[in-house]
Design a protein around this motif. Structure first.
Motif, PDB file in Angstrom:
ATOM      1  N   LYS A  85     -17.586  25.672  -1.863  1.00 37.17           N
ATOM      2  CA  LYS A  85     -17.773  25.926  -3.299  1.00 37.17           C
ATOM      3  C   LYS A  85     -16.534  26.589  -3.874  1.00 37.17           C
ATOM      4  CE  LYS A  85     -22.815  26.550  -3.092  1.00 37.17           C
ATOM      5  NZ  LYS A  85     -23.931  27.510  -3.352  1.00 37.17           N
ATOM      6  N   LEU A  86     -15.952  27.486  -3.101  1.00 40.25           N
ATOM      7  CA  LEU A  86     -14.724  28.145  -3.522  1.00 40.25           C
ATOM      8  C   LEU A  86     -13.535  27.184  -3.454  1.00 40.25           C
ATOM      9  CD1 LEU A  86     -13.242  30.749  -4.335  1.00 40.25           C
ATOM     10  CD2 LEU A  86     -13.035  31.292  -1.897  1.00 40.25           C
ATOM     11  N   LEU A  87     -13.483  26.372  -2.394  1.00 34.07           N
ATOM     12  CA  LEU A  87     -12.350  25.465  -2.216  1.00 34.07           C
ATOM     13  C   LEU A  87     -12.319  24.357  -3.267  1.00 34.07           C
ATOM     14  CD1 LEU A  87     -12.321  25.155   1.680  1.00 34.07           C
ATOM     15  CD2 LEU A  87     -10.696  26.397   0.234  1.00 34.07           C
ATOM     16  N   ARG A  88     -13.464  24.041  -3.875  1.00 38.13           N
ATOM     17  CA  ARG A  88     -13.489  23.006  -4.910  1.00 38.13           C
ATOM     18  C   ARG A  88     -12.604  23.361  -6.096  1.00 38.13           C
ATOM     19  NH1 ARG A  88     -19.213  22.177  -3.926  1.00 38.13           N
ATOM     20  NH2 ARG A  88     -19.704  23.586  -5.651  1.00 38.13           N
ATOM     21  N   THR A  89     -12.357  24.636  -6.294  1.00 35.67           N
ATOM     22  CA  THR A  89     -11.534  25.074  -7.426  1.00 35.67           C
ATOM     23  C   THR A  89     -10.055  25.180  -7.054  1.00 35.67           C
ATOM     24  OG1 THR A  89     -11.784  27.448  -6.924  1.00 35.67           O
ATOM     25  CG2 THR A  89     -13.502  26.407  -8.265  1.00 35.67           C
ATOM     26  N   CYS A  90      -9.725  24.906  -5.800  1.00 39.33           N
ATOM     27  CA  CYS A  90      -8.349  25.070  -5.329  1.00 39.33           C
ATOM     28  C   CYS A  90      -7.525  23.802  -5.556  1.00 39.33           C
ATOM     29  CB  CYS A  90      -8.336  25.401  -3.835  1.00 39.33           C
ATOM     30  SG  CYS A  90      -9.047  27.010  -3.425  1.00 39.33           S
ATOM     31  N   SER A  91      -6.230  23.977  -5.740  1.00 38.22           N
ATOM     32  CA  SER A  91      -5.320  22.838  -5.798  1.00 38.22           C
ATOM     33  C   SER A  91      -5.124  22.290  -4.389  1.00 38.22           C
ATOM     34  CB  SER A  91      -3.969  23.280  -6.371  1.00 38.22           C
ATOM     35  OG  SER A  91      -3.319  24.180  -5.468  1.00 38.22           O
ATOM     36  N   PHE A  92      -4.512  21.114  -4.298  1.00 35.34           N
ATOM     37  CA  PHE A  92      -4.262  20.529  -2.974  1.00 35.34           C
ATOM     38  C   PHE A  92      -3.437  21.478  -2.107  1.00 35.34           C
ATOM     39  CE2 PHE A  92      -1.336  18.185  -0.199  1.00 35.34           C
ATOM     40  CZ  PHE A  92      -2.252  17.581   0.651  1.00 35.34           C
ATOM     41  N   ALA A  93      -2.415  22.094  -2.680  1.00 35.32           N
ATOM     42  CA  ALA A  93      -1.530  22.986  -1.921  1.00 35.32           C
ATOM     43  C   ALA A  93      -2.265  24.203  -1.389  1.00 35.32           C
ATOM     44  CB  ALA A  93      -0.354  23.427  -2.783  1.00 35.32           C
ATOM     45  N   GLU A  94      -3.417  24.520  -1.991  1.00 31.90           N
ATOM     46  CA  GLU A  94      -4.174  25.705  -1.583  1.00 31.90           C
ATOM     47  C   GLU A  94      -5.268  25.389  -0.568  1.00 31.90           C
ATOM     48  OE1 GLU A  94      -4.015  28.414  -5.631  1.00 31.90           O
ATOM     49  OE2 GLU A  94      -5.348  26.660  -5.596  1.00 31.90           O
ATOM     50  N   LEU A  95      -5.476  24.127  -0.247  1.00 35.91           N
ATOM     51  CA  LEU A  95      -6.533  23.760   0.682  1.00 35.91           C
ATOM     52  C   LEU A  95      -6.153  24.139   2.119  1.00 35.91           C
ATOM     53  CD1 LEU A  95      -7.508  20.206  -0.619  1.00 35.91           C
ATOM     54  CD2 LEU A  95      -8.831  22.333  -0.849  1.00 35.91           C
ATOM     55  N   PRO A  96      -7.143  24.382   2.974  1.00 32.93           N
ATOM     56  CA  PRO A  96      -6.854  24.724   4.376  1.00 32.93           C
ATOM     57  C   PRO A  96      -6.127  23.581   5.091  1.00 32.93           C
ATOM     58  CG  PRO A  96      -9.137  25.230   3.822  1.00 32.93           C
ATOM     59  CD  PRO A  96      -8.586  24.440   2.687  1.00 32.93           C
ATOM     60  N   TYR A  97      -5.207  23.962   5.956  1.00 32.54           N
ATOM     61  CA  TYR A  97      -4.496  22.948   6.739  1.00 32.54           C
ATOM     62  C   TYR A  97      -4.044  23.553   8.059  1.00 32.54           C
ATOM     63  CZ  TYR A  97      -0.003  25.137   5.489  1.00 32.54           C
ATOM     64  OH  TYR A  97       1.042  26.017   5.331  1.00 32.54           O
ATOM     65  N   ALA A  98      -3.692  22.675   8.978  1.00 31.57           N
ATOM     66  CA  ALA A  98      -3.081  23.090  10.243  1.00 31.57           C
ATOM     67  C   ALA A  98      -1.781  22.318  10.403  1.00 31.57           C
ATOM     68  CB  ALA A  98      -4.006  22.808  11.416  1.00 31.57           C
ATOM     69  N   GLU A  99      -0.799  22.975  10.977  1.00 35.38           N
ATOM     70  CA  GLU A  99       0.448  22.299  11.312  1.00 35.38           C
ATOM     71  C   GLU A  99       0.284  21.631  12.677  1.00 35.38           C
ATOM     72  OE1 GLU A  99       3.063  25.583  11.251  1.00 35.38           O
ATOM     73  OE2 GLU A  99       3.202  25.675   9.063  1.00 35.38           O
ATOM     74  N   ILE A 100       0.821  20.437  12.809  1.00 35.88           N
ATOM     75  CA  ILE A 100       0.728  19.730  14.088  1.00 35.88           C
ATOM     76  C   ILE A 100       2.122  19.335  14.572  1.00 35.88           C
ATOM     77  CG2 ILE A 100      -1.586  18.838  13.609  1.00 35.88           C
ATOM     78  CD1 ILE A 100      -0.268  16.097  13.038  1.00 35.88           C
ATOM     79  N   ALA A 101       2.274  19.280  15.874  1.00 32.14           N
ATOM     80  CA  ALA A 101       3.494  18.774  16.504  1.00 32.14           C
ATOM     81  C   ALA A 101       3.057  17.793  17.579  1.00 32.14           C
ATOM     82  CB  ALA A 101       4.318  19.906  17.104  1.00 32.14           C
ATOM     83  N   VAL A 102       3.580  16.576  17.517  1.00 29.68           N
ATOM     84  CA  VAL A 102       3.154  15.507  18.418  1.00 29.68           C
ATOM     85  C   VAL A 102       4.384  14.912  19.097  1.00 29.68           C
ATOM     86  CG1 VAL A 102       1.940  13.319  18.621  1.00 29.68           C
ATOM     87  CG2 VAL A 102       1.234  14.970  16.869  1.00 29.68           C
TER      88      VAL A 102
END
Length: 258
Positions: A215-232
């Motif tokens: 509900k809180l994340l719905r108001t966030c911009s894309f840049a503010e959404l949760p993410y993880a960095e990956i290295a492959v």
């Protein structure tokens, strides 16, 4: 099908790719940790480029798809890839093979018109799933994916896969403030035992499995959404020939085989 993640590529150096996976769908609130996931992303990017779905036209949507080349250039890249035939096979292991058939189920050639001899029904030759339809050329059915073979392929191809801690995760206090705006947050007072996260910690990152967080994340911009960095890191740099820094696309891939 609804997208699950948005993938952004930050760098491609030799056999190693680095990027970010933004979580955009609360139905899958974590980045898969098995090596089948990054391999499925490489296959998905190949498929998008091969079909001309990733290109350099401006996408006004925040966090939208992007690729630094035209659709034709992207198609040329996939056509000239040293491992292009392997990508086609990997795609079929995930989602199954597209089989052309007559209306009553007999196998057709690739032209979608010529009935193959000897005449055989697809169900007598292949293990089929429920996928079927008409693509404007002919009727078609789909084979089942092969989870075991794809998993073995991932074990051979992905030699290292690292995931960072999640970034941009809201605090419990932020979620509580949204749910109870009239009750001031006291960082010194632990949560009561009736709260889902228990009384041990007064505050900290919220649980992304909790739909209240979204509900809180719905108001966030894309840049503010949760993410993880990956290295492959892959066993052969040829698996990264189509990947380039700056590309981004939304995906339904989770590593799950259909």
């Amino acid at each position: 099908m609804t997208s699950i993640f948005t993938v952004s590529i930050d760098s491609v150096e030799g056999s190693t790719l680095r990027g970010r996976v933004h979580i955009i769908n609360p139905d899958v609130p974590s980045v898969p940790r098995k090596s089948v996931f990054p391999l499925s992303l490489l296959v998905d990017a190949w498929w998008h480029l091969d079909r001309g779905f990733l290109h350099d036209e401006d996408d006004e949507e925040e966090g939208g798809d992007r690729y630094p080349f035209t659709a034709d250039q992207g198609n040329d890249i996939t056509a000239s890839m040293r491992l292009k035939d392997e990508f086609s096979k990997l795609y079929e292991l995930i989602l199954g093979k597209h089989i052309r058939v007559t209306e009553d189920g007999y196998l057709l050639a690739d032209d979608g018109k010529t009935v193959l001899e000897p005449r055989r029904k697809a169900k007598d030759v292949y293990q089929l799933d429920s996928g079927r339809g008409h693509d404007g050329i002919s009727h078609f059915v789909m084979t089942s994916g092969n989870a075991e073979e794809f998993s073995q392929g991932a074990a051979d191809i992905v030699t290292r896969y690292d995931i960072s801690p999640y970034r941009n995760v809201p605090l419990r206090s932020e979620v509580a403030a949204l749910e109870n705006p009239d009750e001031p947050w006291d960082p010194e007072e632990p949560w009561g035992p009736e709260e889902p996260w228990g009384p041990e910690e007064p505050d900290g990152p919220a649980d992304l499995d909790d739909y209240t967080v979204w509900k809180l994340l719905r108001t966030c911009s894309f840049a503010e959404l949760p993410y993880a960095e990956i290295a492959v890191t892959v066993s052969d740099a040829g698996y990264l020939e189509h990947m380039v820094a700056g590309m981004r696309w939304s995906t339904t891939m989770t590593g799950h085989v259909c």
